[in-house]
Design an enzyme around this catalytic site. Structure first.
Site, short mmCIF file in Angstrom:
data_model
loop_
_atom_site.label_atom_id
_atom_site.label_comp_id
_atom_site.label_asym_id
_atom_site.label_seq_id
_atom_site.Cartn_x
_atom_site.Cartn_y
_atom_site.Cartn_z
N TYR A 73 0.84 -1.20 0.00
CA TYR A 73 0.00 0.00 0.00
C TYR A 73 0.87 1.25 0.00
O TYR A 73 1.62 1.50 0.94
CB TYR A 73 -0.97 0.00 1.20
CG TYR A 73 -1.87 -1.22 1.28
CD1 TYR A 73 -2.11 -2.01 0.16
CD2 TYR A 73 -2.47 -1.59 2.46
CE1 TYR A 73 -2.92 -3.13 0.22
CE2 TYR A 73 -3.30 -2.71 2.54
CZ TYR A 73 -3.51 -3.48 1.41
OH TYR A 73 -4.30 -4.60 1.47
N HIS B 171 0.60 -11.92 0.97
CA HIS B 171 -0.49 -11.12 0.37
C HIS B 171 -1.30 -11.93 -0.67
O HIS B 171 -2.50 -11.82 -0.73
CB HIS B 171 0.11 -9.86 -0.26
CG HIS B 171 -0.83 -8.70 -0.31
ND1 HIS B 171 -0.42 -7.41 -0.20
CD2 HIS B 171 -2.17 -8.64 -0.48
CE1 HIS B 171 -1.47 -6.59 -0.28
NE2 HIS B 171 -2.53 -7.32 -0.46
P1 NDP Z 1 -13.74 -0.72 1.55
O1 NDP Z 1 -14.76 -1.69 1.10
O2 NDP Z 1 -13.28 -0.72 2.95
O3 NDP Z 1 -14.26 0.75 1.15
C1 NDP Z 1 -13.53 1.90 1.46
C2 NDP Z 1 -14.33 3.10 0.94
O4 NDP Z 1 -15.58 3.16 1.66
C3 NDP Z 1 -13.65 4.42 1.16
O5 NDP Z 1 -13.93 5.22 0.03
C4 NDP Z 1 -14.34 5.00 2.41
O6 NDP Z 1 -14.41 6.42 2.37
C5 NDP Z 1 -15.74 4.43 2.24
N1 NDP Z 1 -16.42 4.26 3.54
C6 NDP Z 1 -15.92 3.83 4.72
N2 NDP Z 1 -16.86 3.79 5.66
C7 NDP Z 1 -18.01 4.21 5.08
C8 NDP Z 1 -19.33 4.40 5.55
N3 NDP Z 1 -19.68 4.14 6.81
N4 NDP Z 1 -20.25 4.87 4.67
C9 NDP Z 1 -19.92 5.13 3.39
N5 NDP Z 1 -18.70 4.97 2.89
C10 NDP Z 1 -17.74 4.51 3.73
O7 NDP Z 1 -12.49 -0.89 0.53
P2 NDP Z 1 -10.95 -1.18 0.69
O8 NDP Z 1 -10.45 -1.55 -0.66
O9 NDP Z 1 -10.24 -0.09 1.38
O10 NDP Z 1 -10.91 -2.51 1.59
C11 NDP Z 1 -10.74 -2.48 2.99
C12 NDP Z 1 -9.34 -2.89 3.39
O11 NDP Z 1 -9.11 -4.25 3.07
C13 NDP Z 1 -8.23 -2.17 2.64
O12 NDP Z 1 -8.09 -0.82 3.05
C14 NDP Z 1 -7.06 -3.07 2.92
O13 NDP Z 1 -6.56 -2.85 4.23
C15 NDP Z 1 -7.72 -4.45 2.80
N6 NDP Z 1 -7.60 -5.03 1.44
C16 NDP Z 1 -6.88 -6.22 1.33
C17 NDP Z 1 -6.72 -6.80 0.09
C18 NDP Z 1 -5.91 -8.06 -0.02
O14 NDP Z 1 -5.58 -8.47 -1.15
N7 NDP Z 1 -5.57 -8.71 1.07
C19 NDP Z 1 -7.30 -6.23 -1.13
C20 NDP Z 1 -8.09 -5.04 -0.89
C21 NDP Z 1 -8.23 -4.49 0.36
P3 NDP Z 1 -13.48 7.39 3.29
O15 NDP Z 1 -12.10 6.81 3.27
O16 NDP Z 1 -13.62 8.70 2.62
O17 NDP Z 1 -14.05 7.40 4.69
#
Ligand code: NDP
Length: 273
Positions: free
Chosen positions: A52, A110
């Site tokens: 990341y 990962h």
């Molecule tokens: P998410 O499904 O967690 O979505 C994140 C988005 O949702 C951001 O734009 C955030 O906005 C928004 N959000 C958060 N809370 C709310 C809410 N209550 N209402 C509306 N919108 C909301 O996506 P991610 O891809 O970030 O996945 C989560 C985590 O999983 C990653 O950050 C990472 O740590 C992990 N991951 C692991 C992977 C792997 O291969 N192992 C692959 C992908 C992700 P804002 O930031 O503006 O609050």
């Protein structure tokens, strides 16, 4: 907040994701503040990875947990191209430096790459003996990969899980539940995209006077042995995510969601983001 046992420690069922953090210097203060607020609110599991922001997210996490390290359960991940015997050791050292920490609670591969699993496991075990990690696990492993790994020491498998991607319910999740291996659900909010605009989810949300994001978090948490790691920089989002832990969906709610996003009736290969 409800906790479950992960890697021999009690962790909250809602943690904090960090993908896309550490990519833009202008966002850094907001990201650090969000992670610190999240810890205050009880979201003490923080998920990051060397990938990341090419280390940038780990630097943000390191800044956020300064002075709070003993209140945080830290998860990080090694790139598959670093998953050799010497590569794992070097990658972990770099992560620890960025995290300004002397130990990672849970260190994950990962996704599966070119190195034999046995070699990566051996490297993880060496890190554990040295006290640089407490436990290790994997990410993006389908059932056949986990069975081939065949390692009771593997503490978790972190995979994509939300109503749009529920193939894991057919075989992988039940298997992990039987093994007592928690599943960490990534992208639980579908990255804040189309999922949160779905009419069925909006209807369920209206019934409970909550938001669709809270509904999808509660939906994933209806399953035993599941931890969700939404990423949120917005403080209102963080607060709403914490409150989702106490939302109970009814059988009618679940039926409405099933109609919009049917449960898998056959094996589906694991989806990845
Ligand atoms: P998410 O499904 O967690 O979505 C994140 C988005 O949702 C951001 O734009 C955030 O906005 C928004 N959000 C958060 N809370 C709310 C809410 N209550 N209402 C509306 N919108 C909301 O996506 P991610 O891809 O970030 O996945 C989560 C985590 O999983 C990653 O950050 C990472 O740590 C992990 N991951 C692991 C992977 C792997 O291969 N192992 C692959 C992908 C992700 P804002 O930031 O503006 O609050």
């Amino acid at each position: 907040m409800r906790t479950l046992e992960l890697a021999a420690a009690p962790v909250p069922v809602i943690g904090q994701g960090t993908w896309r953090m550490g990519e833009d210097a202008a966002q850094r203060r907001a990201e650090v503040a969000a992670l610190r607020l999240g810890i205050e609110l009880g979201l003490s599991l923080i998920d990051t990875a060397e990938m990341y922001g090419e280390g940038g997210a780990e630097v943000v996490v390191g800044e956020a947990i300064a002075g709070l390290r003993d209140r945080v359960f830290l998860v990080s991940k090694v790139y598959p191209h670093n998953a050799s015997r010497s590569g794992v050791a070097a990658a972990c050292e770099r992560s620890l430096q960025r995290l300004k920490s002397d130990c990672i609670d849970l260190y994950l591969l990962h996704w599966r790459g070119q190195y034999p699993l046995a070699e990566t496991v051996e490297a993880f075990e060496r890190l554990r003996e040295q006290g640089k990690i407490k436990r290790w696990g994997v990410s993006n492993f389908d059932l056949d990969d986990l069975q081939e790994l065949n390692e009771p020491a593997c503490a978790t498998n972190q995979v994509l899980y939300n109503p749009e991607a529920r193939g894991v319910e057919f075989d992988l999740l039940p298997w992990q539940q039987r093994q007592g291996m928690p599943l960490i659900a990534y992208c639980p909010l579908g990255q804040g995209g189309q999922l949160l605009r779905n009419p069925a989810l909006r209807e369920v949300a209206e019934r409970h006077a909550v938001t669709p994001a809270q509904v999808v978090l509660a939906w994933a948490l209806r399953q035993p042995g599941v931890i969700v790691i939404p990423k949120a920089v917005d403080s209102v989002h963080l607060q709403l995510n914490v409150e989702a832990a106490s939302l109970q969906l009814s059988a009618e709610d679940l039926a409405l969601i099933d109609a919009a996003y049917p449960a898998p009736a056959r094996k589906r290969y694991l989806q990845m983001v």
